[in-house]
Scaffold this active site. Structure first.
Site, mmCIF file in Angstrom:
data_model
loop_
_atom_site.group_PDB
_atom_site.id
_atom_site.type_symbol
_atom_site.label_atom_id
_atom_site.label_comp_id
_atom_site.label_asym_id
_atom_site.label_seq_id
_atom_site.Cartn_x
_atom_site.Cartn_y
_atom_site.Cartn_z
ATOM 1 N N HIS A 1 0.818 -1.223 0.000
ATOM 2 C CA HIS A 1 0.000 0.000 0.000
ATOM 3 C C HIS A 1 0.848 1.269 0.000
ATOM 4 O O HIS A 1 0.313 2.366 -0.124
ATOM 5 C CB HIS A 1 -0.939 -0.005 1.214
ATOM 6 C CG HIS A 1 -2.027 -1.027 1.091
ATOM 7 N ND1 HIS A 1 -3.308 -0.698 0.713
ATOM 8 C CD2 HIS A 1 -2.021 -2.373 1.252
ATOM 9 C CE1 HIS A 1 -4.043 -1.801 0.669
ATOM 10 N NE2 HIS A 1 -3.287 -2.836 0.987
ATOM 11 N N ASP B 1 3.683 9.448 -1.178
ATOM 12 C CA ASP B 1 2.478 8.729 -0.755
ATOM 13 C C ASP B 1 2.267 7.553 -1.702
ATOM 14 O O ASP B 1 2.404 7.718 -2.921
ATOM 15 C CB ASP B 1 1.266 9.684 -0.837
ATOM 16 C CG ASP B 1 0.245 9.393 0.255
ATOM 17 O OD1 ASP B 1 0.208 8.256 0.744
ATOM 18 O OD2 ASP B 1 -0.513 10.324 0.601
#
Ligand code: ADQ
Length: 729
Positions: free
Chosen positions: A160, A361
């Site tokens: 992730h 991110d």
């Protein structure tokens, strides 16, 4: 079967009583609906401990149920595995902020132990045919343990967070172990194509595995590992509906710039506040016109870095508000808490600008939630190029979060953007997110995880040209090859391990070249080796290099070997006492090998243990080989010493100025040569890929060695002799 650090429920203890809450976060939101639909089990840490007699809620009845399988963590494990290795080592490093990363051996040891426990727990509650789906950076080693417990399992992984570039990744002291953890999977998924590329680059350069960069596949021994980009989407319809259902906020005339994040240094909150300050400096006309609403959910409060970050943000907000605020206007409104989803949806909908500026991110779901919530007056998404979302959300205004001036300019541009322009951009963004939503992600990923994969095409001459062509040019070549398992398949009896005619021809053709020396380096006795290979013009090193002979070499026998010959004969007699059908002793002069390949497999380990004990007691060194235990004399001489001796003896002490060395081997004893040749030669390890190696590259099988020999034999002759230097591979 899902494995993730946290379960979809969290245990809390309030005044001694156990409370069960739903866990928050993008991962749970993404997977829980799928698990409800499909059933199965979920292995994870429930965030607290169950005490005697306490139970997790029972599974719902019917087809839509899934089981929860809690993995308990001790306080030390929470400190070392979770706060330590996961959040202080991997989190900053994988976000390309290595200056913040800490490396502690004990954190790593706990990480490894917890990953093993997750794997064991998963095996207990899953069936042989289940797909095991591991999530995120907390469990990078779990697949490695699963594969040991269940060799035939189908294992998939999804990361992730970003996968960093080779340059950053290799800083990690345990870089090999983590990569090998991921290669135990059948499918490794990332949010972005860039992360998949970084991963494959690391696998190729740090482990020497063969990679097909077009197909995104790795040859891992006799398995193919597939990598891929599977950008996570949100439940678009639900988010849109939530936004529509909210009452319109009472207009107060201010333009709203919205920031929503977990309080984390990767999210770039201080940088964002400074950029907003620049906007007020550069464009005073917007003072008293705009407000930055920053909402930060508390996160990882036990980690000191997060406490320091909170203080920094408090101070920055105070400074900007003190500098620009008026009695009736506060430039920055800052909430340090979580907000309910409906309230958040209303804010997304009514914001003029979403300012999503992480320093790095994996994906960033806030940007997607904002886009899906734009059901009223269209707003503008200002998005960091460093977020995974930026790879697809082209119609946002993409910025470098480190460049405050440019972020301020883009805010200015967004504030002045015409309605038509805003609408065009937001509609394009919406269309993509609606199509690539959460269910599309699940479908794509699970589809890929179920697919069967063929092995990669065998290596070709073109591969060797790419790997070795420039390295060998203009130099003499010294080629060293192990025999069993390298030049021919391992067979049930050493006498049956014969060279294939094609391999013998290629080997002879290499040896016939005036610019190439060929040597066979084996654990077999020298005479046996010479007989079984049966080629002249070659050098032979037998008994792991204790005895050597060949063209241009004075016959060599290690000075201590005579002494050990007698003792080896005695040891052979003692080992003869292991009376087990199919077990026999091969005498090789100063060393010997006990073979148990043809013994009852159930007895193999017991036989090996007894042999190791007797060998040690006789003062020899036991070493495991393929279904065999070798007894080597303790004379500090191995294949590495032998190779360096042969190079020196034939080409003088400055051999490295003139020679290029290639070494090919398949087992533990060849690792000595790989180590000796580090930085000096091109080294290849054949066969199984689950053992660590010091070789630069791995090749799948004996067939690959034949291709190498054919390529070496056919390449153009070396014209000049080694005057020019070239890089070492
Ligand atoms: P996160 O780092 O947590 O996730 P993100 O993708 O933005 O980052 O998800 C945050 C979630 O928390 C969003 O659903 C958001 O709505 C919610 N949230 C944030 N602030 C909130 C607040 N104040 N109140 C309520 N809810 C709030 C990690 C990776 C990401 C990756 C996801 C999913 O770091 O890059 O996108 O996993 O893979």
């Amino acid at each position: 079967m899902v494995l993730s650090n946290r379960l979809p429920i969290t245990l809390r203890r309030a005044r001694g009583k156990l409370q069960i809450e739903k866990s928050s976060g993008g991962l749970v939101a993404a997977l829980e609906p799928a698990m409800r639909q499909q059933g199965g089990a979920w292995v994870g840490w429930p965030g607290g401990e169950l005490r005697g007699g306490e139970k997790l809620p029972p599974p719902k009845s019917g087809a839509d149920s899934f089981r929860l399988s809690p993995v308990g963590l001790s306080a030390t494990e929470v400190r070392c595995y979770y706060h330590g290795f996961s959040n202080r080592t991997l989190w900053p490093l994988f976000h390309s902020l290595p200056g913040r990363a800490e490396f502690h051996r004990s954190d790593w040891q706990h990480y490894e132990a917890v990953n093993r426990r997750f794997a064991e727990a998963a095996c207990e509650v899953s069936g042989e045919a289940d797909l095991l789906w591991i999530h995120d950076y907390h469990l990078l080693r779990a697949a490695w343990h699963l594969r040991r417990l269940r060799p035939g399992a189908r294992i998939a992984f999804f990361l992730h967070i970003p996968f960093p570039s080779f340059d950053i990744y290799r800083i990690l002291p345990w870089y090999r172990e983590l990569l090998r953890g991921l290669l135990a999977c059948d499918l490794v998924g990332f949010h972005c194509a860039d992360y998949a590329k970084n991963f494959l680059d690391c696998v190729e350069r740090l482990l020497g595995e063969r990679v097909d960069h077009d197909a995104l596949q790795v040859e891992h021994g006799h398995r193919t590992v597939q990598a891929g980009a599977f950008p996570l989407g949100i439940d678009y319809a639900a988010q849109e509906q939530l936004a529509r259902a909210q009452r319109a906020a009472a207009p107060n005339g201010e333009r709203l710039i919205l920031g929503v994040d977990r309080l984390d240094y990767t999210k770039g909150i201080p940088e964002r506040i400074r950029a907003f300050e620049r906007l007020l400096e550069m464009h005073p006309e917007f003072r008293e016109q705009v407000v930055l609403l920053q909402i930060a959910v508390p996160s990882r409060k036990q980690v000191t870095e997060y406490q320091a970050l909170k203080r920094e943000i408090d101070e920055l907000v105070g400074r900007v508000n003190g500098r620009f605020g008026r009695s009736d206007w506060t430039p920055i409104r800052y909430l340090y808490r979580s907000i309910a989803p409906d309230r958040l949806a209303a804010l997304y909908r009514d914001a003029d600008i979403a300012l999503v500026t992480p320093l790095r991110d994996g994906m960033n779901l806030v940007a997607k939630e904002f886009v899906a919530s734009q059901v009223a007056e269209p707003g503008v998404l200002v998005l960091s190029r460093m977020a995974g979302t930026a790879e697809t959300m082209h119609e946002s205004l993409r910025v470098n979060p480190y460049n405050a001036d440019s972020v301020a300019e883009n805010l200015h541009r967004a504030l002045l953007m015409s309605r038509e322009d805003r609408l065009a951009r937001i509609r394009a963004l919406q269309r993509r997110e609606r199509t690539n939503d959460l269910s599309a992600w699940l479908r794509d990923f699970l589809g890929a995880a179920q697919r069967e994969r063929a092995l990669l095409q065998p290596v070709s001459s073109a591969n060797f040209e790419e790997w070795l062509g420039a390295f060998l040019r203009d130099f003499r070549t010294a080629l060293f090859l192990d025999y069993d398992g390298t030049l021919c398949e391992i067979s049930s009896h050493p006498a049956r391990a014969r060279l294939r005619p094609a391999a013998r021809r290629a080997l002879a053709a290499c040896a016939a070249r005036s610019d190439t020396d060929v040597a066979i380096v084996s654990g077999r006795a020298l005479a046996d080796l010479r007989r079984i290979v049966g080629l002249k013009d070659l050098s032979y090193a037998g008994n792991h290099g204790i005895e050597i002979e060949g063209p241009g070499l004075k016959p060599f026998a290690h000075p201590d070997s005579t002494h050990f010959r007698k003792r080896a004969a005695e040891l052979a007699r003692e080992l003869g006492g292991i009376r087990e059908p199919g077990v026999w002793v091969e005498e090789k002069g100063a060393s010997l090998t006990l073979h148990y390949r043809e013994a009852d497999p159930a007895r193999g380990e017991a036989v090996a243990a007894e042999a190791r004990a007797q060998i040690s007691a006789a003062g020899f060194q036991p070493r495991d080989a393929h279904c065999a235990v070798e007894a080597r004399p303790p004379i500090g001489w191995d294949k590495g010493h032998a190779v360096l001796h042969m190079l020196r003896a034939r080409h003088g002490p400055a051999w490295s100025e003139r020679m290029r060395v290639i070494y090919v081997g398949d087992d533990e004893t060849d690792e000595d040569a790989f180590r000796a040749l580090q930085g000096l030669g091109a080294t290849f390890r054949i066969g199984r890929a689950d053992e660590p190696t010091l070789a630069l590259r791995r090749l799948r099988d004996v067939g690959a060695v034949e291709t190498l020999l054919r390529w070496l034999a056919a390449r153009p002759a070396t014209a000049t002799r080694g005057a020019r230097r070239r890089r070492v591979v």
